[in-house]
Design an enzyme around this catalytic site. Structure first.
Site: not given
Lengths: 487, 97
Positions: A154, A178, A79
């Site tokens: 996210s 997330s 990420k």
């Protein structure tokens, strides 16, 4: 032989160790896959092709020298909120475009030391604030199961990359769901470990009392292998636990005889839960009963307050954490003459709408006259939410629940209504408030889109959490389906 | 309850966020709606409940006060927009009059 990009981590490990494939071949296959499908999926902000080939060659050398570890030679996506010295870290924000960290996040360093292979940095909602990747300053990632759908967020880029076979595993971060919510939307496995299990050093901080880094994978076993590599104490993160890291892979089993699983009474038939989601979850509970588990109704009276508690706690902490983005030390910088005007313009033009909304909300909740009414009140309610879980875990070994109330929603559907977007996280947020581990696993389909259940465990109960998830995965076989739109 | 424009402007200044008039108007509505949602917490009786300070068992993590390894100055400064020698350069913060 199975296509290289369809291999699980466990299978790739065996082939690498048996010298039947090389890490370079495995990396090339994934880079080629990214070149083919990422135009459609848009999981990556930065593809690390050159770095991946170099790291793969190093991995092959380590394997030849008999120094293979569980992640050696495995293509991993990160990420883009985890700091890396050899690729930009953007947090999907204009404010950090071009920033290259002078140090690696601890999880990145651990993977590097294990000779894992980084294929790229993945898209996210800006500074991890969102549930769909639509808050990325760059683009929206597409769900591999339906390209008009969001991948969740996210950590939507990390979850879409693994679902679309662009990486074998990936890392995300989970502040209010997330990791688990995008794993659910993309039909894969995603785990939020216990608060303190994994060092957050080098994770761009969002809400420090909630943030936790964790793995995405296509099987629970693979998630266990990655978790083992990234877990453990770190002197650079004072909240990381000195507890020993167990062998998570060894904890997996298929027999759940005598295991007590809590089903949350308040969440059954709750308003807003799609019928297809409800049906798939109930079928999963039936499977658990067939596996020998005892299903126990439990009550989480205060869980319904978790969402409002979260929307005080997380923005308040974010408003403090994001004060560091001032245009002076790194990142975007607008020199408007005097210091105050430079701050206002840099932050006003650098941050996107959702980040500004949360900074405003958090600053308001912490401002003079409101601190007790909002932040302190929220922390008191948080105590009650945590006590509910403590009471439940006196009676059960783990809790099973839907991951999200809906399947992946359409791109653009919720962007005008922040509250509707926030409701995507009602079942995931309570575990963050209490610091507990949770793992999302596929449990069926509704409207041809994946449905997911999550298993929540007691603090540092990663082993039972993984075991309960693994047993269901083996019995159900949902993890074997592949997303057709990127076939 | 709807937040007034003055409050939005005051909070934006505290947060060092430069907002357009349109953004201020949007935030007035959106923050009011989120605050309404949050106000449900008022119904919870928390008089005898201590606030959560942290959720795990760790307390008072201390270390010896000795210097450890640190990043080289050039690595720390490489992302700064403006530098001079070993320093980050900023506009004057004190009134020079």
């Amino acid at each position: 032989m199975t296509e290289l990009t369809d291999l699980t981590l466990a299978a790739a490990r065996d082939l690498l160790d048996g010298r039947e494939i090389s890490a370079v071949e495995l990396a090339d296959a994934h880079l080629e896959r990214i070149a083919t499908v990422d135009e459609k999926v848009q999981a990556f902000i930065t593809v690390m092709a050159d770095q991946a080939r170099t790291m793969a060659a190093d991995a092959d050398a380590a394997i030849a020298a008999g120094e293979a570890q569980p992640l050696t030679g495995i293509p991993v996506a990160l990420k883009d909120i985890l700091c890396t010295v050899d690729a930009p870290t953007t947090a999907a924000s204009k404010l950090l475009e071009g920033f290259v960290s002078p140090y690696d996040a601890t999880v990145v360093k651990r993977l590097r030391d294990a000779r894992a292979v980084f294929v790229g940095k993945t898209n996210t909602d800006e500074f991890a604030m969102g549930s769909s990747t639509e808050n990325s300053a760059f683009f929206t990632t597409k769900n591999p199961w339906g390209l008009d759908r969001v991948p969740g967020g996210s950590s939507g880029g990390s979850s879409a990359a693994v679902a679309a076979r662009e990486a074998i595993v990936s890392l995300g971060s989970d502040t209010g769901g997330s990791i688990r919510q995008p794993a659910g939307f993309c039909g894969i496995v995603g785990m939020k470990p216990t608060y303190g299990r994994v060092s957050r050093y080098g994770l761009i901080a969002f809400a420090s009392s909630l943030d936790q880094i964790g793995p995405f994978a296509r099987t629970v076993e693979d998630a266990a292998m990655l978790l083992g590599t990234i877990s453990g104490h770190d002197t650079n993160d004072a909240t990381s636990s000195p507890r020993d890291v167990p062998d998570y892979r060894a904890a997996l089993g298929e027999d759940l005889t005598g295991v007590k699983l809590g089903v949350v009474t308040e969440w059954t038939g709750q308003e807003g839960v799609e019928p297809g989601v409800q049906a798939a979850c109930e079928a999963a509970y039936d499977t658990y009963a067939e596996l020998g588990a005892e299903l126990v109704p439990i009550s989480l009276d205060y869980a319904k307050y978790a969402l409002p508690t979260y929307y005080i706690t997380a923005p308040a902490e974010a408003s403090a954490n994001l004060a560091r983005f001032d245009g002076i030390k790194y990142g975007m910088s607008i020199d408007a003459g005097d210091v105050l005007e430079s701050y206002l313009r840099t932050r006003g033009e650098g941050f996107g709408a959702e980040v500004k909304r949360r900074i405003m909300l958090g600053t308001y909740a912490l401002s003079t006259g409101y601190y007790d009414a909002y932040y302190v009140k929220a922390q008191k309610v948080r105590t009650l939410i945590k006590r509910d879980f403590d009471t439940a875990f006196e009676r059960v070994d783990a809790i099973v629940a839907p991951t999200s109330p809906t399947v992946a929603f359409s791109i653009g559907d919720r962007t005008d209504d922040p509250l509707a977007m926030y409701l995507a996280d009602i079942f995931t947020i309570p575990a963050n408030m209490a610091g507990l581990p949770g793992i999302a696993i596929p449990c069926g389909f509704s409207e041809d889109l994946p449905v997911s259940i999550q298993v929540l465990g007691p603090a540092f109960g990663e082993e039972i959490t993984l075991k309960v998830a693994h047993a269901y995965e083996r019995a159900s076989g949902w993890h074997e389906r592949r997303p057709e739109p990127v076939a | 309850m709807k937040l007034d424009l003055e409050t939005v402007e005051h909070v934006a200044l505290l947060a060092r966020l430069g907002l357009t008039d349109e953004e201020k108007a949007t935030l007035q509505d959106q923050l009011s709606s989120v605050l309404d949602h949050i106000s449900v917490l008022e119904e919870v009786d928390t008089d005898a409940i201590p606030p959560t300070a942290q959720v795990i068992e760790l307390q008072n993590i201390l270390r010896e006060d000795v210097a450890g390894a640190a990043l080289p100055v050039e690595a720390v400064l490489k992302n700064a927009p403006r530098t001079e020698d070993d320093f980050i350069k900023v506009n004057a913060v004190l009134d020079q009059s």
